[in-house]
Design a protein around this motif. Structure first.
Motif, PDB file in Angstrom:
ATOM      1  N   LEU A  51      19.125  11.568  18.244  1.00 32.64           N
ATOM      2  CA  LEU A  51      18.506  12.388  17.182  1.00 32.64           C
ATOM      3  C   LEU A  51      16.981  12.522  17.444  1.00 32.64           C
ATOM      4  CD1 LEU A  51      20.383  11.308  13.865  1.00 32.64           C
ATOM      5  CD2 LEU A  51      20.471  13.499  15.124  1.00 32.64           C
ATOM      6  N   LYS A  52      16.465  11.824  18.144  1.00 27.20           N
ATOM      7  CA  LYS A  52      15.042  11.593  18.654  1.00 27.20           C
ATOM      8  C   LYS A  52      14.822  12.211  19.969  1.00 27.20           C
ATOM      9  CE  LYS A  52      14.443   7.119  16.597  1.00 27.20           C
ATOM     10  NZ  LYS A  52      14.049   5.817  16.675  1.00 27.20           N
ATOM     11  N   SER A  53      15.867  12.836  20.438  1.00 27.22           N
ATOM     12  CA  SER A  53      15.818  13.437  21.630  1.00 27.22           C
ATOM     13  C   SER A  53      15.109  14.828  21.806  1.00 27.22           C
ATOM     14  CB  SER A  53      17.317  13.996  22.225  1.00 27.22           C
ATOM     15  OG  SER A  53      17.320  14.709  23.416  1.00 27.22           O
ATOM     16  N   GLU A  56      17.873  19.868  22.843  1.00 27.95           N
ATOM     17  CA  GLU A  56      18.608  20.371  21.491  1.00 27.95           C
ATOM     18  C   GLU A  56      19.971  20.182  21.439  1.00 27.95           C
ATOM     19  OE1 GLU A  56      18.808  24.405  19.283  1.00 27.95           O
ATOM     20  OE2 GLU A  56      17.266  24.389  20.424  1.00 27.95           O
ATOM     21  N   ARG A  59      20.719  16.601  20.411  1.00 31.61           N
ATOM     22  CA  ARG A  59      20.468  16.415  19.043  1.00 31.61           C
ATOM     23  C   ARG A  59      21.614  17.123  18.158  1.00 31.61           C
ATOM     24  NH1 ARG A  59      15.155  18.189  20.082  1.00 31.61           N
ATOM     25  NH2 ARG A  59      15.584  20.135  19.099  1.00 31.61           N
ATOM     26  N   SER A  60      22.149  18.239  18.635  1.00 29.21           N
ATOM     27  CA  SER A  60      23.519  18.682  18.068  1.00 29.21           C
ATOM     28  C   SER A  60      24.487  18.000  18.120  1.00 29.21           C
ATOM     29  CB  SER A  60      23.415  20.191  18.336  1.00 29.21           C
ATOM     30  OG  SER A  60      24.046  20.407  19.700  1.00 29.21           O
ATOM     31  N   ALA A  63      24.254  15.071  15.830  1.00 31.45           N
ATOM     32  CA  ALA A  63      24.235  15.538  14.480  1.00 31.45           C
ATOM     33  C   ALA A  63      25.886  15.981  13.975  1.00 31.45           C
ATOM     34  CB  ALA A  63      23.715  16.621  14.133  1.00 31.45           C
ATOM     35  N   SER A  79      19.232   9.810   9.159  1.00 28.03           N
ATOM     36  CA  SER A  79      17.860  10.342   9.551  1.00 28.03           C
ATOM     37  C   SER A  79      17.408  10.712   8.136  1.00 28.03           C
ATOM     38  CB  SER A  79      18.188  11.409  10.485  1.00 28.03           C
ATOM     39  OG  SER A  79      16.906  12.226  10.533  1.00 28.03           O
TER      40      SER A  79
END
Length: 120
Positions: A51-53, A56, A59-60, A63, A79
């Motif tokens: 999630l800190k990447s 994108e 991160r998706s 998530a 988060s």
């Protein structure tokens, strides 16, 4: 704690596999998919890092994995960013009870009319 993978969770495995290369590129971390799917603390750690990447897509993927693993039954999201985003959502407009009743009755009448027209 161990997670158990059921057949519908094959999507989760696909996303975990997609996370392997970006995790290796950005963080130098070798993601063990089997451990990710069966070890909750390991999955939590990987998701928090992903999630800190800057990427994108990663991160998706994280998530999505977070929503599958820590879905609706979770009391706390991983988060704090997700919590702040959900708090900033506008409230749903209030619908008066009389308007809601009229809508329900109208929909019911349409359903009955469709049913009756199909009978012979």
């Amino acid at each position: 704690m161990q997670l158990t993978m059921t057949p519908p969770d094959s999507d989760l495995m696909a996303y975990a596999v997609r996370m392997v290369i970006p995790m290796k590129r950005e963080f130098g971390r070798s993601l063990n998919v089997h451990q990710f799917l069966h070890d909750l603390p390991y999955a939590t750690e990987v998701i928090q890092e992903a999630l800190k990447s800057k990427d994108e897509r990663l991160r998706s993927y994280a998530a999505y994995a977070q929503s599958k693993i820590f879905g609706p039954r979770s009391t706390e999201p991983l988060s704090p960013k997700l919590t702040a985003a959900s708090e900033s959502l506008p409230a749903a407009p209030a619908v008066p009870a009389s308007a809601e009743t009229e809508i329900n009755e109208d929909l019911r009448a349409k359903a009955i009319a469709r049913y009756k027209s199909g009978l012979r």
